[in-house]
Design a protein around this motif. Sequence first.
Motif, mmCIF file in Angstrom:
data_model
loop_
_atom_site.group_PDB
_atom_site.id
_atom_site.type_symbol
_atom_site.label_atom_id
_atom_site.label_comp_id
_atom_site.label_asym_id
_atom_site.label_seq_id
_atom_site.Cartn_x
_atom_site.Cartn_y
_atom_site.Cartn_z
ATOM 1 N N GLY A 170 0.842 -1.186 0.000
ATOM 2 C CA GLY A 170 0.000 0.000 0.000
ATOM 3 C C GLY A 170 0.877 1.235 0.000
ATOM 4 N N GLN A 171 0.389 2.292 -0.583
ATOM 5 C CA GLN A 171 1.166 3.518 -0.623
ATOM 6 C C GLN A 171 1.426 4.017 0.789
ATOM 7 N N ALA A 172 2.678 4.440 1.050
ATOM 8 C CA ALA A 172 3.033 4.979 2.367
ATOM 9 C C ALA A 172 2.276 6.261 2.620
ATOM 10 N N THR A 173 1.714 6.391 3.794
ATOM 11 C CA THR A 173 0.965 7.597 4.147
ATOM 12 C C THR A 173 1.484 8.155 5.451
ATOM 13 N N LYS A 174 1.052 9.342 5.767
ATOM 14 C CA LYS A 174 1.489 9.992 7.002
ATOM 15 C C LYS A 174 0.973 9.243 8.225
ATOM 16 N N GLN A 175 -0.140 8.507 8.018
ATOM 17 C CA GLN A 175 -0.691 7.773 9.156
ATOM 18 C C GLN A 175 0.161 6.575 9.539
ATOM 19 N N GLU A 176 1.160 6.202 8.691
ATOM 20 C CA GLU A 176 1.960 5.017 8.977
ATOM 21 C C GLU A 176 3.147 5.323 9.862
ATOM 22 N N GLY A 177 3.016 6.335 10.706
ATOM 23 C CA GLY A 177 4.074 6.661 11.650
ATOM 24 C C GLY A 177 3.950 5.782 12.867
ATOM 25 N N PRO A 178 4.513 6.239 13.993
ATOM 26 C CA PRO A 178 4.422 5.447 15.216
ATOM 27 C C PRO A 178 2.976 5.191 15.613
ATOM 28 N N ALA A 179 2.691 3.985 16.043
ATOM 29 C CA ALA A 179 1.321 3.629 16.408
ATOM 30 C C ALA A 179 0.863 4.444 17.607
ATOM 31 N N LYS A 180 -0.399 4.900 17.547
ATOM 32 C CA LYS A 180 -0.938 5.688 18.643
ATOM 33 C C LYS A 180 -1.234 4.780 19.828
ATOM 34 N N LYS A 181 -1.076 5.342 21.027
ATOM 35 C CA LYS A 181 -1.336 4.559 22.224
ATOM 36 C C LYS A 181 -2.837 4.432 22.437
ATOM 37 N N ARG A 182 -3.279 3.236 22.701
ATOM 38 C CA ARG A 182 -4.694 2.989 22.928
ATOM 39 C C ARG A 182 -4.880 2.164 24.192
ATOM 40 N N GLY A 183 -4.227 2.604 25.248
ATOM 41 C CA GLY A 183 -4.368 1.915 26.511
ATOM 42 C C GLY A 183 -3.755 0.536 26.485
ATOM 43 N N ALA A 184 -4.363 -0.380 27.235
ATOM 44 C CA ALA A 184 -3.803 -1.727 27.358
ATOM 45 C C ALA A 184 -3.876 -2.485 26.037
ATOM 46 N N LYS A 185 -4.870 -2.172 25.200
ATOM 47 C CA LYS A 185 -5.021 -2.896 23.944
ATOM 48 C C LYS A 185 -3.880 -2.623 22.987
ATOM 49 N N SER A 186 -3.249 -1.453 23.139
ATOM 50 C CA SER A 186 -2.181 -1.100 22.198
ATOM 51 C C SER A 186 -1.017 -2.067 22.261
ATOM 52 N N ALA A 187 -0.811 -2.686 23.426
ATOM 53 C CA ALA A 187 0.302 -3.625 23.569
ATOM 54 C C ALA A 187 0.095 -4.874 22.727
ATOM 55 N N LYS A 188 -1.176 -5.201 22.429
ATOM 56 C CA LYS A 188 -1.469 -6.403 21.660
ATOM 57 C C LYS A 188 -1.492 -6.143 20.162
ATOM 58 N N MET A 189 -1.447 -4.863 19.756
ATOM 59 C CA MET A 189 -1.509 -4.523 18.339
ATOM 60 C C MET A 189 -0.211 -4.903 17.640
ATOM 61 N N VAL A 190 -0.326 -5.312 16.382
ATOM 62 C CA VAL A 190 0.851 -5.650 15.598
ATOM 63 C C VAL A 190 1.564 -4.360 15.214
ATOM 64 N N GLU A 191 2.859 -4.311 15.489
ATOM 65 C CA GLU A 191 3.616 -3.110 15.179
ATOM 66 C C GLU A 191 3.792 -2.970 13.674
ATOM 67 N N VAL A 192 3.601 -1.759 13.177
ATOM 68 C CA VAL A 192 3.804 -1.491 11.767
ATOM 69 C C VAL A 192 5.297 -1.369 11.503
ATOM 70 N N PRO A 193 5.852 -2.157 10.567
ATOM 71 C CA PRO A 193 7.287 -2.050 10.272
ATOM 72 C C PRO A 193 7.659 -0.617 9.922
ATOM 73 N N GLU A 194 8.778 -0.160 10.414
ATOM 74 C CA GLU A 194 9.156 1.241 10.266
ATOM 75 C C GLU A 194 9.784 1.543 8.909
ATOM 76 N N THR A 195 10.540 0.631 8.363
ATOM 77 C CA THR A 195 11.259 0.906 7.124
ATOM 78 C C THR A 195 10.585 0.222 5.945
ATOM 79 N N ILE A 196 10.869 0.736 4.744
ATOM 80 C CA ILE A 196 10.308 0.150 3.534
ATOM 81 C C ILE A 196 10.803 -1.279 3.358
ATOM 82 N N GLU A 197 12.065 -1.548 3.761
ATOM 83 C CA GLU A 197 12.606 -2.906 3.653
ATOM 84 C C GLU A 197 11.823 -3.870 4.524
ATOM 85 N N GLN A 198 11.503 -3.461 5.734
ATOM 86 C CA GLN A 198 10.736 -4.320 6.633
ATOM 87 C C GLN A 198 9.335 -4.562 6.089
ATOM 88 N N ARG A 199 8.739 -3.541 5.501
ATOM 89 C CA ARG A 199 7.397 -3.679 4.928
ATOM 90 C C ARG A 199 7.403 -4.649 3.748
#
Length: 526
Positions: A170-199
């Motif tokens: 998918g095209q990189a967007t500004k929303q693909e930055g650091p994941a927003k904190k959403r309380g305890a549930k945020s710890a269970k969320m899959v982290e979005v890879p930071e670099t294009i290579e990881q993606r």
Amino acid sequence: MTLTQYGIKYAVHIITSNFGNLVAKVCEILLRRGHLSLKQLIGFTELTPQQVKNSLLILIQHNCVQPFSFDQSEGPKVTQYIALFDNIIHRGRFAKFLAVVSQELDTDRELILKDLLENGRLTLKQIIEGAESSKSQGDSADKDSVQESFLKLVNAHFVERCPAPEPVLGQATKQEGPAKKRGAKSAKMVEVPETIEQRVIAAAAPPEAIRFSIMIDSEADAPGGKSDNMSVGEKRKHATLEFDAEFESSDEVVLWRANFEEFIRCLRHKACVENVRARLDDEAAVVLRAMLKATRTAEKKVKTENSVPLSLNTIYEEVINSEAGRSLTMGRVRDSLSGLCDSSQERDVDEDESYSADLKKILELAQDDEVELIVLKRYGKDAYTMFRILSLAGRPIETDKISDMSQLSLVEKNETPKILYNLWKDDYLHMERLVVTGARQSQFLVWRVDKPIIWKHVLDEMFHTALNLSLRLACEEERFKEITDLPAHKLLGEMAKQWQLYRNVILVLQASLLKLDDALMLFHDF
């Protein structure tokens, strides 16, 4: 992690040594400029389209480049190419990977793995034909034994299906930055890879259900199926026929390769065990090895911070299964766990204690030791003492206080600013000049160890050293080429002495490079 200057140069040297200057030129452009299209690569390299295409095919075949494209609603799809730095560096570790398989399984599996490492990607048919062709070299490798060896390698996750030939991102967007904190549930969320290579790597990876899958479930595997009435020999024969069916029908599309991720996981576990042995004792190392062995398949990623939690009873059962752990009592295992695990870990209410080793802390302490040893060898004992004080403090300290904390003599204290300046000049310390205003303005210097920055600098120095060692190794091989090309019966007198000199030099250089690579993995891969 951002690629370092000498990291790129070292990777380019590896590709040059393996595939020549043209392929290395294409690879270097990708490493320095990031993902590019074929048209852009032709422009930057100034090579012919056919030369660039051939180079890309070689790099893709050997898992050093991954094609991909972006999901776009308008315009034609443009294939992009990205260099996989880690896979390139892994090419210098093939001997270590073969040693891992030899220790974990046995030497019979090395034949298949060596073929995959040398050729990059192979079909089942090519793997079997390659192993069977070794008969001419005196190895016994019939079809059944090759199939059995291949199955064990896949089941142990040392061999995997190749990634998708061209995943769509998918095209990189500004929303693909650091994941927003959403309380305890945020710890269970899959982290979005930071670099294009990881993606790209994540998008290309086969689903876990088929990544290590060889045969499709058949009627004979179903409950109440034919397998219920089969003898062991018939089941084995059926499995072989099923293997052959897939082998014959899918060898044009299914490609297999060595799973570098699993090898790095094994080497990471080994590094953790050896560092615990050096820092604590042999018993703690035995316990940690048992914990990691029991939970290896449950680890979701290589750089996991803590081992998978296990109960004390489960750990003890795993410990006494090994020859080194049979003499350990439950109490001694518990004592070892107290040094391996965080004392603040929660315990189950049923008193079945649960333990998880802090692997991140073990490796961080090993990194600290490695850098401190470099400082000791390069700058001396006083510099080592000051650096260690600042590293443990984790905060800025002014010059005079460093002298006092180092417990130096008056003469040595006068040398403190000079020693600190030398460390700062070589990027081993961070310095700040503070100005205090008041009735009388004064200024003083404070120093600190900024680990992320300094560790990256140390890693770049290690890549530089690895490059120099590799170049020296190539130079020595060229210098003694006339001697090494001679048949053994002609190595007499002075020639024999020259050959022995060559052998000694090469062994020292190779051993130094292997040891340095252990440190490289500690800072980059682990």
